[in-house]
Each structure stands twice: as structure tokens, then as C-alpha cells.
Design a protein around this motif. Sequence first.
Motif, short mmCIF file in Angstrom:
data_model
loop_
_atom_site.label_atom_id
_atom_site.label_comp_id
_atom_site.label_asym_id
_atom_site.label_seq_id
_atom_site.Cartn_x
_atom_site.Cartn_y
_atom_site.Cartn_z
N GLU A 43 0.97 -8.71 4.80
CA GLU A 43 0.11 -8.30 5.91
C GLU A 43 -1.30 -8.03 5.38
O GLU A 43 -1.50 -7.89 4.16
CB GLU A 43 0.67 -7.03 6.56
CG GLU A 43 2.07 -7.22 7.14
CD GLU A 43 2.64 -5.94 7.73
OE1 GLU A 43 1.89 -4.97 7.96
OE2 GLU A 43 3.87 -5.91 7.97
N GLN A 44 -2.25 -7.91 6.28
CA GLN A 44 -3.64 -7.67 5.89
C GLN A 44 -3.76 -6.44 4.99
O GLN A 44 -4.49 -6.45 4.01
CB GLN A 44 -4.52 -7.50 7.14
CG GLN A 44 -5.99 -7.32 6.81
CD GLN A 44 -6.59 -8.54 6.12
OE1 GLN A 44 -6.44 -9.67 6.60
NE2 GLN A 44 -7.25 -8.33 4.99
N ARG A 45 -3.00 -5.39 5.29
CA ARG A 45 -3.09 -4.16 4.51
C ARG A 45 -2.56 -4.31 3.08
O ARG A 45 -2.78 -3.46 2.24
CB ARG A 45 -2.37 -3.02 5.22
CG ARG A 45 -0.90 -3.25 5.39
CD ARG A 45 -0.34 -2.31 6.46
NE ARG A 45 1.06 -2.57 6.68
CZ ARG A 45 2.03 -1.93 6.08
NH1 ARG A 45 1.76 -0.95 5.23
NH2 ARG A 45 3.27 -2.23 6.34
N HIS A 46 -1.84 -5.41 2.81
CA HIS A 46 -1.33 -5.68 1.46
C HIS A 46 -2.32 -6.49 0.63
O HIS A 46 -2.06 -6.74 -0.56
CB HIS A 46 -0.02 -6.48 1.53
CG HIS A 46 1.08 -5.80 2.26
ND1 HIS A 46 1.87 -6.46 3.18
CD2 HIS A 46 1.54 -4.53 2.21
CE1 HIS A 46 2.78 -5.62 3.66
NE2 HIS A 46 2.59 -4.44 3.09
N CYS A 47 -3.40 -6.93 1.23
CA CYS A 47 -4.27 -7.92 0.60
C CYS A 47 -5.46 -7.34 -0.16
O CYS A 47 -5.97 -6.27 0.16
CB CYS A 47 -4.80 -8.88 1.66
SG CYS A 47 -3.54 -9.99 2.30
N ASN A 48 -5.89 -8.12 -1.16
CA ASN A 48 -7.13 -7.83 -1.88
C ASN A 48 -8.28 -8.47 -1.11
O ASN A 48 -8.05 -9.14 -0.08
CB ASN A 48 -7.02 -8.33 -3.33
CG ASN A 48 -6.84 -9.84 -3.43
OD1 ASN A 48 -7.21 -10.60 -2.55
ND2 ASN A 48 -6.28 -10.28 -4.54
N PRO A 49 -9.53 -8.33 -1.57
CA PRO A 49 -10.66 -8.91 -0.84
C PRO A 49 -10.62 -10.44 -0.71
O PRO A 49 -11.32 -11.01 0.12
CB PRO A 49 -11.88 -8.47 -1.66
CG PRO A 49 -11.44 -7.21 -2.34
CD PRO A 49 -9.98 -7.44 -2.66
N MET A 50 -9.79 -11.11 -1.50
CA MET A 50 -9.68 -12.58 -1.42
C MET A 50 -8.62 -13.04 -0.42
O MET A 50 -8.38 -14.24 -0.28
CB MET A 50 -9.37 -13.15 -2.81
CG MET A 50 -10.45 -12.90 -3.85
SD MET A 50 -12.07 -13.57 -3.38
CE MET A 50 -11.75 -15.30 -3.35
#
Length: 147
Positions: A43-50
Motif C-alpha cells: 500500500e502507499q503507506r508501505h512505500c518509499n519516495p520512489m
Amino acid sequence: MTGGPAIPEGFRPFDIGGDFIRGNGPLYLQHQGDTVKLGFRVEQRHCNPMGNCHGGMMASFCDMLLPVSVHRKSAEVGQRFLPTISLQIDYLAPAPLGVWVEGEGELLRATRSLVFAQGLVRADGVPCARVSGVFKIGPAYESEAAG
């Protein structure tokens, strides 16, 4: 991820790991015979800036994957807390936003006080992390805590 891609067939919500994993999951378990898989949807909350799964989330997932797999594959340590002594992760490929991440772990050896395990994690079928770990065989805990 409301309204997002479905969880693959055979996986069920898996509530283990206390508030940290509850807040960073959800994780899903598939246990059929000798096959034990743990998974989550990026999910978005699991992601780094890339826009890829953050290495810290992947490390947390791997740190759950190995003990959960060992618990289900070994009667000797199935009801024991397995605190991590060391965890080695090789990040092989990114796990982009929206992919299904799943891993399988295997028990390599259990001694009187230690467990040695390894696993492979895939993102939509592509190997994305290889993990190995050493865990202390801790005290027994209630069966519902073992999931």
C-alpha cells in the motif's frame, strides 16, 4: 486497501505481532499441508519516495515470515517465542506499489537454544528478497499468540 486488488485465494487475515504489525500490516497467512506462506499487498503507506515497498517494511515482513514458518513446521518450537538474534536480508528487486508480496520460509536447523531459518520473498512472482535468520528459542506462550 479498500476496493483494491483482491487477496489471493487461500490467504486469510493473520493477526500476530502485536500493535506494530497490526499498524503496519495487514498480513495474510496461507497454511495448507506443508506449505506456509505469509503475504501482504503493498500500500502507499508501505512505500518509499520512489513508490516501492520501503526496506524497513520488507525487513519487518521478513522478521515475521521466518518465525511464523518455523512455528508451523516444527512441533518442538511451535509454541515458543522466537526473538531475533540476527536477520540477513538481500534485496533482489523492488516491490512496487500495489503488488502482492508473499514469502515462504524453511527451518534449516533447531538446536536446544537456537533456530536457523531461511526464506524467499516474491513480489507478484518475482524474487525480491532473500532472508536468513537466527532466533533464540524463548519461553512458551499461549497458543492463540502463535496464530
